[in-house]
Design a protein around this motif. Structure first.
Motif, PDB file in Angstrom:
ATOM      1  N   MET A 162     -45.895  -5.546   2.867  1.00 42.42           N
ATOM      2  CA  MET A 162     -45.962  -5.327   4.313  1.00 42.42           C
ATOM      3  C   MET A 162     -46.741  -4.047   4.615  1.00 42.42           C
ATOM      4  O   MET A 162     -46.486  -3.007   4.018  1.00 42.42           O
ATOM      5  N   ARG A 163     -47.678  -4.150   5.529  1.00 43.42           N
ATOM      6  CA  ARG A 163     -48.432  -2.971   5.950  1.00 43.42           C
ATOM      7  C   ARG A 163     -47.850  -2.458   7.271  1.00 43.42           C
ATOM      8  O   ARG A 163     -47.575  -3.235   8.194  1.00 43.42           O
ATOM      9  N   VAL A 164     -47.693  -1.160   7.333  1.00 41.60           N
ATOM     10  CA  VAL A 164     -47.082  -0.516   8.498  1.00 41.60           C
ATOM     11  C   VAL A 164     -48.116   0.378   9.163  1.00 41.60           C
ATOM     12  O   VAL A 164     -48.761   1.203   8.498  1.00 41.60           O
ATOM     13  N   GLY A 165     -48.281   0.225  10.475  1.00 36.36           N
ATOM     14  CA  GLY A 165     -49.217   1.045  11.219  1.00 36.36           C
ATOM     15  C   GLY A 165     -48.494   2.004  12.146  1.00 36.36           C
ATOM     16  O   GLY A 165     -47.421   1.678  12.668  1.00 36.36           O
ATOM     17  N   ILE A 166     -49.078   3.168  12.324  1.00 32.81           N
ATOM     18  CA  ILE A 166     -48.527   4.139  13.280  1.00 32.81           C
ATOM     19  C   ILE A 166     -49.674   4.690  14.105  1.00 32.81           C
ATOM     20  O   ILE A 166     -50.624   5.273  13.576  1.00 32.81           O
ATOM     21  N   ILE A 167     -49.583   4.472  15.407  1.00 31.47           N
ATOM     22  CA  ILE A 167     -50.550   5.022  16.353  1.00 31.47           C
ATOM     23  C   ILE A 167     -49.896   6.214  17.037  1.00 31.47           C
ATOM     24  O   ILE A 167     -48.920   6.070  17.759  1.00 31.47           O
ATOM     25  N   GLY A 168     -50.439   7.398  16.774  1.00 33.09           N
ATOM     26  CA  GLY A 168     -49.878   8.623  17.331  1.00 33.09           C
ATOM     27  C   GLY A 168     -49.183   9.441  16.265  1.00 33.09           C
ATOM     28  O   GLY A 168     -48.115   9.057  15.783  1.00 33.09           O
ATOM     29  N   THR A 169     -49.782  10.557  15.876  1.00 34.53           N
ATOM     30  CA  THR A 169     -49.197  11.412  14.840  1.00 34.53           C
ATOM     31  C   THR A 169     -48.824  12.774  15.417  1.00 34.53           C
ATOM     32  O   THR A 169     -48.993  13.811  14.773  1.00 34.53           O
ATOM     33  N   GLY A 170     -48.322  12.741  16.647  1.00 36.96           N
ATOM     34  CA  GLY A 170     -47.825  13.971  17.264  1.00 36.96           C
ATOM     35  C   GLY A 170     -46.461  14.329  16.709  1.00 36.96           C
ATOM     36  O   GLY A 170     -46.135  14.013  15.560  1.00 36.96           O
ATOM     37  N   SER A 171     -45.622  14.937  17.536  1.00 34.06           N
ATOM     38  CA  SER A 171     -44.330  15.441  17.071  1.00 34.06           C
ATOM     39  C   SER A 171     -43.475  14.365  16.414  1.00 34.06           C
ATOM     40  O   SER A 171     -43.148  14.439  15.227  1.00 34.06           O
ATOM     41  N   MET A 172     -43.114  13.312  17.161  1.00 34.97           N
ATOM     42  CA  MET A 172     -42.221  12.306  16.603  1.00 34.97           C
ATOM     43  C   MET A 172     -42.946  11.353  15.664  1.00 34.97           C
ATOM     44  O   MET A 172     -42.357  10.864  14.698  1.00 34.97           O
ATOM     45  N   GLY A 173     -44.206  11.071  15.925  1.00 39.72           N
ATOM     46  CA  GLY A 173     -44.957  10.211  15.017  1.00 39.72           C
ATOM     47  C   GLY A 173     -45.020  10.802  13.626  1.00 39.72           C
ATOM     48  O   GLY A 173     -44.812  10.101  12.623  1.00 39.72           O
ATOM     49  N   GLN A 183     -48.884   1.888   1.840  1.00 32.77           N
ATOM     50  CA  GLN A 183     -48.576   0.804   2.773  1.00 32.77           C
ATOM     51  C   GLN A 183     -48.865   1.181   4.222  1.00 32.77           C
ATOM     52  O   GLN A 183     -48.826   0.323   5.099  1.00 32.77           O
ATOM     53  N   MET A 184     -49.151   2.466   4.462  1.00 36.77           N
ATOM     54  CA  MET A 184     -49.246   2.962   5.832  1.00 36.77           C
ATOM     55  C   MET A 184     -50.680   3.216   6.255  1.00 36.77           C
ATOM     56  O   MET A 184     -51.482   3.786   5.508  1.00 36.77           O
ATOM     57  N   LEU A 185     -50.961   2.799   7.501  1.00 34.11           N
ATOM     58  CA  LEU A 185     -52.251   3.038   8.128  1.00 34.11           C
ATOM     59  C   LEU A 185     -51.989   3.750   9.443  1.00 34.11           C
ATOM     60  O   LEU A 185     -51.284   3.220  10.310  1.00 34.11           O
ATOM     61  N   VAL A 186     -52.515   4.961   9.589  1.00 29.73           N
ATOM     62  CA  VAL A 186     -52.185   5.772  10.760  1.00 29.73           C
ATOM     63  C   VAL A 186     -53.450   6.212  11.484  1.00 29.73           C
ATOM     64  O   VAL A 186     -54.539   6.280  10.896  1.00 29.73           O
ATOM     65  N   THR A 187     -53.284   6.515  12.752  1.00 31.22           N
ATOM     66  CA  THR A 187     -54.398   7.075  13.515  1.00 31.22           C
ATOM     67  C   THR A 187     -53.848   7.927  14.639  1.00 31.22           C
ATOM     68  O   THR A 187     -52.651   7.871  14.969  1.00 31.22           O
ATOM     69  N   ASN A 188     -54.722   8.710  15.223  1.00 30.43           N
ATOM     70  CA  ASN A 188     -54.331   9.608  16.306  1.00 30.43           C
ATOM     71  C   ASN A 188     -55.546   9.863  17.188  1.00 30.43           C
ATOM     72  O   ASN A 188     -56.692   9.740  16.738  1.00 30.43           O
ATOM     73  N   ARG A 189     -55.301  10.188  18.428  1.00 25.18           N
ATOM     74  CA  ARG A 189     -56.410  10.481  19.338  1.00 25.18           C
ATOM     75  C   ARG A 189     -57.282  11.598  18.776  1.00 25.18           C
ATOM     76  O   ARG A 189     -58.509  11.539  18.826  1.00 25.18           O
ATOM     77  N   THR A 190     -56.639  12.632  18.222  1.00 24.30           N
ATOM     78  CA  THR A 190     -57.356  13.660  17.471  1.00 24.30           C
ATOM     79  C   THR A 190     -57.221  13.319  15.997  1.00 24.30           C
ATOM     80  O   THR A 190     -56.170  13.551  15.388  1.00 24.30           O
ATOM     81  N   LEU A 210     -54.759  15.536   8.309  1.00 24.67           N
ATOM     82  CA  LEU A 210     -53.911  16.567   7.695  1.00 24.67           C
ATOM     83  C   LEU A 210     -52.701  15.950   7.011  1.00 24.67           C
ATOM     84  O   LEU A 210     -52.303  16.372   5.921  1.00 24.67           O
ATOM     85  N   LEU A 211     -52.109  14.940   7.646  1.00 28.17           N
ATOM     86  CA  LEU A 211     -50.986  14.238   7.023  1.00 28.17           C
ATOM     87  C   LEU A 211     -51.430  13.514   5.760  1.00 28.17           C
ATOM     88  O   LEU A 211     -50.735  13.520   4.747  1.00 28.17           O
ATOM     89  N   ALA A 212     -52.604  12.898   5.836  1.00 25.22           N
ATOM     90  CA  ALA A 212     -53.132  12.189   4.668  1.00 25.22           C
ATOM     91  C   ALA A 212     -53.392  13.148   3.505  1.00 25.22           C
ATOM     92  O   ALA A 212     -53.209  12.789   2.341  1.00 25.22           O
ATOM     93  N   ASP A 213     -53.799  14.364   3.815  1.00 26.96           N
ATOM     94  CA  ASP A 213     -54.007  15.364   2.772  1.00 26.96           C
ATOM     95  C   ASP A 213     -52.694  15.726   2.084  1.00 26.96           C
ATOM     96  O   ASP A 213     -52.665  16.036   0.889  1.00 26.96           O
ATOM     97  N   SER A 214     -51.611  15.696   2.859  1.00 27.18           N
ATOM     98  CA  SER A 214     -50.301  16.064   2.317  1.00 27.18           C
ATOM     99  C   SER A 214     -49.649  14.928   1.543  1.00 27.18           C
ATOM    100  O   SER A 214     -48.809  15.171   0.669  1.00 27.18           O
ATOM    101  N   TYR A 215     -50.026  13.691   1.891  1.00 23.10           N
ATOM    102  CA  TYR A 215     -49.407  12.525   1.264  1.00 23.10           C
ATOM    103  C   TYR A 215     -50.499  11.603   0.718  1.00 23.10           C
ATOM    104  O   TYR A 215     -50.979  10.706   1.414  1.00 23.10           O
ATOM    105  N   PRO A 216     -50.906  11.824  -0.520  1.00 24.73           N
ATOM    106  CA  PRO A 216     -51.965  11.007  -1.120  1.00 24.73           C
ATOM    107  C   PRO A 216     -51.648   9.515  -1.048  1.00 24.73           C
ATOM    108  O   PRO A 216     -50.525   9.095  -1.320  1.00 24.73           O
ATOM    109  N   GLY A 217     -52.633   8.754  -0.647  1.00 26.00           N
ATOM    110  CA  GLY A 217     -52.451   7.317  -0.488  1.00 26.00           C
ATOM    111  C   GLY A 217     -52.334   6.896   0.957  1.00 26.00           C
ATOM    112  O   GLY A 217     -52.620   5.747   1.302  1.00 26.00           O
ATOM    113  N   LEU A 218     -51.890   7.816   1.812  1.00 27.01           N
ATOM    114  CA  LEU A 218     -51.789   7.523   3.245  1.00 27.01           C
ATOM    115  C   LEU A 218     -53.185   7.305   3.807  1.00 27.01           C
ATOM    116  O   LEU A 218     -54.081   8.122   3.616  1.00 27.01           O
TER     117      LEU A 218
END
Length: 277
Positions: free
Chosen positions: A1-12, A29-36, A42-50
Motif C-alpha cells: 500500500m502506498r500512502v500519500g501526504i499532502i501538506g508537511t506543516g506542523s501536523m503533517g 511506502q510514503m509519497l509526500v509533497t508540500n506547497r513549499t 528536509l523530511l526526506a533528508d531525515s528519513y531515507p527512502g521517503l
C-alpha cells in the motif's frame, strides 16, 4: 500500500515522523509533497527512502491512502487540483476539522474519512479521532485504524462532536501546557525556586497524573479526593481554584466552538461561492 501526504506543516510532519518511527509505514511506502517543496525535502533528508512529489496531483494519482494536511483556507485549490486524479477505490483522509465530510463528498469521487490527530501522537501516545463517511466500508475503517493504532488510540466519534472532542484531545495539550507554564512562573516568582527545577517537577507530575487517570484506574474526581485531605493544603488550593476558575472552562468551550463555526462558514464560502457576513 502506498500512502500519500499532502501538506508537511506542523501536523503533517508529526504524522509522517510518527508513522515512520512507530513502524506503521515504511519511508519507501510514503509519497509526500508540500506547497513549499523544501519542507518536504528536509523530511526526506531525515528519513531515507521517503519520496517527495512535485505536485498534489502526482500524490493523488499514485497512492491508495491519502492524507490531506492543509489549513482550511488552502483546501479549495488542493481539491481542485486532485479531484480528477482520484478514483472511487481510494481512501482520502482529511485532518482539517472545519472541512466537513459532506464538503469532501460533494467535490471528490473517492471514499472519505476525517481524523483529528494530536501533538501527543508525536510520542506515540494520546488518541486520534476518527470520523467516516458512508462511502467507507468496515475494511476501510479497519485499515485506517490499524495504521493509526501504531501512534495513538483511534477513537470513533460522531462528526457533530468533532469540536468538543478536539478540544479535549487535540487542543488539550496546549491548554495543559499553559497551566504548567503559569504554575511554574508563579512558583519561581513567589519562592525563587529555579525555573528548570520547577519545570521538571511540574512536567513529571503531569506525566504521572496522566498515568493515574488512564492505567491507574482513577477518575478526575476520585484522584482529587485521594490527594486532598479535608482541611489540608491541597484542599485549600482546590478551594481557591474552584472559586477563581468558576465558569472559565465553559467560556473556553464557547470560544473554541465559535471559532470553529466561523471557520466552517469560511470553508463553505470558498467551496460553494456563498457569502459569509
Amino acid at each position: 500500500m502506498r500512502v500519500g501526504i499532502i501538506g508537511t506543516g506542523s501536523m503533517g510532519s508529526v504524522l509522517i515522523e510518527a508513522f515512520i518511527r512507530s513502524g506503521a509505514i515504511n519511508p519507501e511506502q510514503m509519497l509526500v509533497t508540500n506547497r513549499t517543496i523544501g519542507k518536504a525535502e528536509l523530511l526526506a533528508d531525515s528519513y531515507p527512502g521517503l519520496q517527495v512529489a512535485r505536485s498534489n496531483k502526482e500524490v493523488a494519482s499514485l497512492t491508495e491512502l491519502l492524507f490531506i494536511c492543509v489549513k482550511p483556507q488552502e483546501f479549495k485549490p488542493v481539491i481542485e487540483e486532485i479531484q480528477a486524479h482520484l478514483s472511487p477505490s481510494q481512501l482520502l483522509v482529511s485532518i482539517t476539522s472545519p472541512v466537513l465530510l459532506r464538503h469532501l463528498e460533494d467535490h471528490l469521487p473517492c471514499k472519505i474519512a476525517k481524523v483529528i490527530p494530536s501533538i501527543t501522537n508525536y510520542v506515540l501516545s494520546g488518541v486520534t479521532l476518527c470520523i467516516y463517511s458512508d462511502r467507507c466500508t468496515p475494511e476501510d475503517k479497519e485499515l485506517l485504524e490499524n495504521v493509526l493504532s501504531h501512534i495513538s488510540s483511534p477513537i470513533r466519534v460522531s462528526e457533530q462532536y468533532t469540536r468538543i472532542s478536539s478540544d479535549l484531545s487535540s487542543c488539550g495539550p496546549a491548554f495543559l501546557a499553559y497551566f504548567v507554564q503559569k504554575f511554574v512562573e508563579a512558583a519561581v516568582e513567589e519562592t525563587g525556586i529555579a525555573e528548570e527545577e520547577a519545570t521538571v517537577l511540574a512536567s513529571e507530575m503531569l506525566l504521572g497524573t496522566g498515568k493515574l487517570l488512564t492505567t491507574g484506574g482513577f477518575s478526575p474526581a476520585s484522584l482529587q479526593k485521594r490527594v486532598a485531605v479535608p482541611g489540608g493544603i491541597t484542599a485549600e488550593g482546590l478551594r481557591l481554584m474552584e472559586k477563581e476558575l468558576h465558569g472559565v472552562f465553559h467560556d473556553l468551550i464557547r470560544a473554541t466552538h465559535a471559532k470553529y463555526n466561523e471557520d466552517v462558514e469560511k470553508v463553505e464560502s470558498r467551496l460553494y461561492g456563498t457569502k459569509v457576513d
